[in-house]
Write a protein that holds these residues in place. Structure first.
Motif, PDB file in Angstrom:
ATOM      1  N   VAL A 196      -1.061  -9.186   9.086  1.00 56.07           N
ATOM      2  CA  VAL A 196      -2.374  -8.558   9.306  1.00 56.07           C
ATOM      3  C   VAL A 196      -2.575  -7.330   8.433  1.00 56.07           C
ATOM      4  O   VAL A 196      -3.579  -6.646   8.542  1.00 56.07           O
ATOM      5  N   THR A 197      -1.608  -7.074   7.585  1.00 56.33           N
ATOM      6  CA  THR A 197      -1.747  -6.004   6.601  1.00 56.33           C
ATOM      7  C   THR A 197      -1.481  -6.619   5.237  1.00 56.33           C
ATOM      8  O   THR A 197      -0.840  -7.663   5.135  1.00 56.33           O
ATOM      9  N   PRO A 198      -1.930  -5.979   4.187  1.00 56.91           N
ATOM     10  CA  PRO A 198      -1.743  -6.564   2.860  1.00 56.91           C
ATOM     11  C   PRO A 198      -0.353  -6.346   2.271  1.00 56.91           C
ATOM     12  O   PRO A 198      -0.164  -6.474   1.080  1.00 56.91           O
ATOM     13  N   ALA A 199       0.634  -6.061   3.076  1.00 58.44           N
ATOM     14  CA  ALA A 199       1.975  -5.749   2.576  1.00 58.44           C
ATOM     15  C   ALA A 199       2.609  -6.901   1.814  1.00 58.44           C
ATOM     16  O   ALA A 199       3.445  -6.682   0.949  1.00 58.44           O
ATOM     17  N   LEU A 200       2.243  -8.129   2.127  1.00 54.56           N
ATOM     18  CA  LEU A 200       2.861  -9.290   1.486  1.00 54.56           C
ATOM     19  C   LEU A 200       2.025  -9.869   0.347  1.00 54.56           C
ATOM     20  O   LEU A 200       2.453 -10.806  -0.318  1.00 54.56           O
ATOM     21  N   CYS A 201       0.840  -9.340   0.148  1.00 54.40           N
ATOM     22  CA  CYS A 201      -0.080  -9.875  -0.854  1.00 54.40           C
ATOM     23  C   CYS A 201      -0.419  -8.793  -1.870  1.00 54.40           C
ATOM     24  O   CYS A 201      -1.265  -7.940  -1.614  1.00 54.40           O
ATOM     25  N   PRO A 202       0.247  -8.795  -3.009  1.00 56.03           N
ATOM     26  CA  PRO A 202      -0.014  -7.761  -4.003  1.00 56.03           C
ATOM     27  C   PRO A 202      -1.483  -7.688  -4.402  1.00 56.03           C
ATOM     28  O   PRO A 202      -2.147  -8.710  -4.563  1.00 56.03           O
ATOM     29  N   THR A 203      -1.976  -6.470  -4.532  1.00 55.36           N
ATOM     30  CA  THR A 203      -3.350  -6.229  -4.954  1.00 55.36           C
ATOM     31  C   THR A 203      -3.385  -5.007  -5.859  1.00 55.36           C
ATOM     32  O   THR A 203      -2.513  -4.141  -5.771  1.00 55.36           O
ATOM     33  N   GLY A 204      -4.376  -4.936  -6.687  1.00 58.13           N
ATOM     34  CA  GLY A 204      -4.576  -3.766  -7.524  1.00 58.13           C
ATOM     35  C   GLY A 204      -5.540  -2.775  -6.903  1.00 58.13           C
ATOM     36  O   GLY A 204      -5.740  -1.670  -7.421  1.00 58.13           O
ATOM     37  N   GLU A 205      -6.102  -3.127  -5.758  1.00 61.84           N
ATOM     38  CA  GLU A 205      -7.096  -2.271  -5.115  1.00 61.84           C
ATOM     39  C   GLU A 205      -6.513  -0.987  -4.538  1.00 61.84           C
ATOM     40  O   GLU A 205      -7.174   0.033  -4.478  1.00 61.84           O
TER      41      GLU A 205
END
Length: 170
Positions: free
Chosen positions: A138-147
């Protein structure tokens, strides 16, 4: 029409939700549990004992967990109590074995296991129980993003490339 994967003739599922960590790790799972309960499913959230009040405020059935393997190991490493790689591995093994017992117990009778990514043994538990597993990040910890940067690495955005790199570093 395709048959649901939960028990034949059952309109509801028994869902065991296991999460660990800080309030920010736990609260989204309580919201998921509340949504499932509102749709008529039977849900129990198993998480650290000090989050009981959060669960009660959401009117979510709660099972207290007492093992905090990840946080205990990090604390011991920071204090210098675990200095050698062997001590770290032995510490992790002992903490996770104790936590596994609690996690396994929390899934008894469930048709589905919904788990936080920190629950490392979730795939083994689901397999042993013969039930499906949903690992819900439920957090973006596992999905790399540049945001934005990974929360464990930086609180300050450094641009797309560096932000994305922080996820790989974490």
């Amino acid at each position: 029409m395709a048959r649901p994967w939960w028990p034949k003739g059952s309109a509801t599922m028994k869902v065991a939700v296991i999460t660990n960590g800080s309030r920010g790790d736990v609260q989204p799972y309580l919201a998921l549990a509340r949504g499932l309960l509102d749709r008529g499913h039977a849900v129990t959230v198993a998480t650290l004992h000090h989050h009981r009040g959060l669960a009660e405020r959401q009117r979510v059935p709660f099972q207290a967990l007492h093992q905090e393997p990840f946080f205990r190991i990090v604390k011991e490493m920071r204090k210098g109590l675990l200095r050698s790689p062997v001590a770290i591995v032995d510490g992790i093994r002992g903490e996770f074995e104790a936590a596994f017992d609690e996690w396994f117990e929390a899934t008894g009778g469930a048709d589905l296991l919904l788990a936080h990514p920190l629950i490392a043994a979730a795939p083994d538990i689901a397999e042993a129980r013969g039930i499906p597993l949903v690992v819900a990040s439920v957090t973006p910890a596992l999905c790399p993003t540049g945001e934005f940067p990974h929360a464990l690495v930086s609180a300050t955005s450094r641009g797309t490339a560096i932000n994305r790199a922080t996820f790989h570093a974490a």
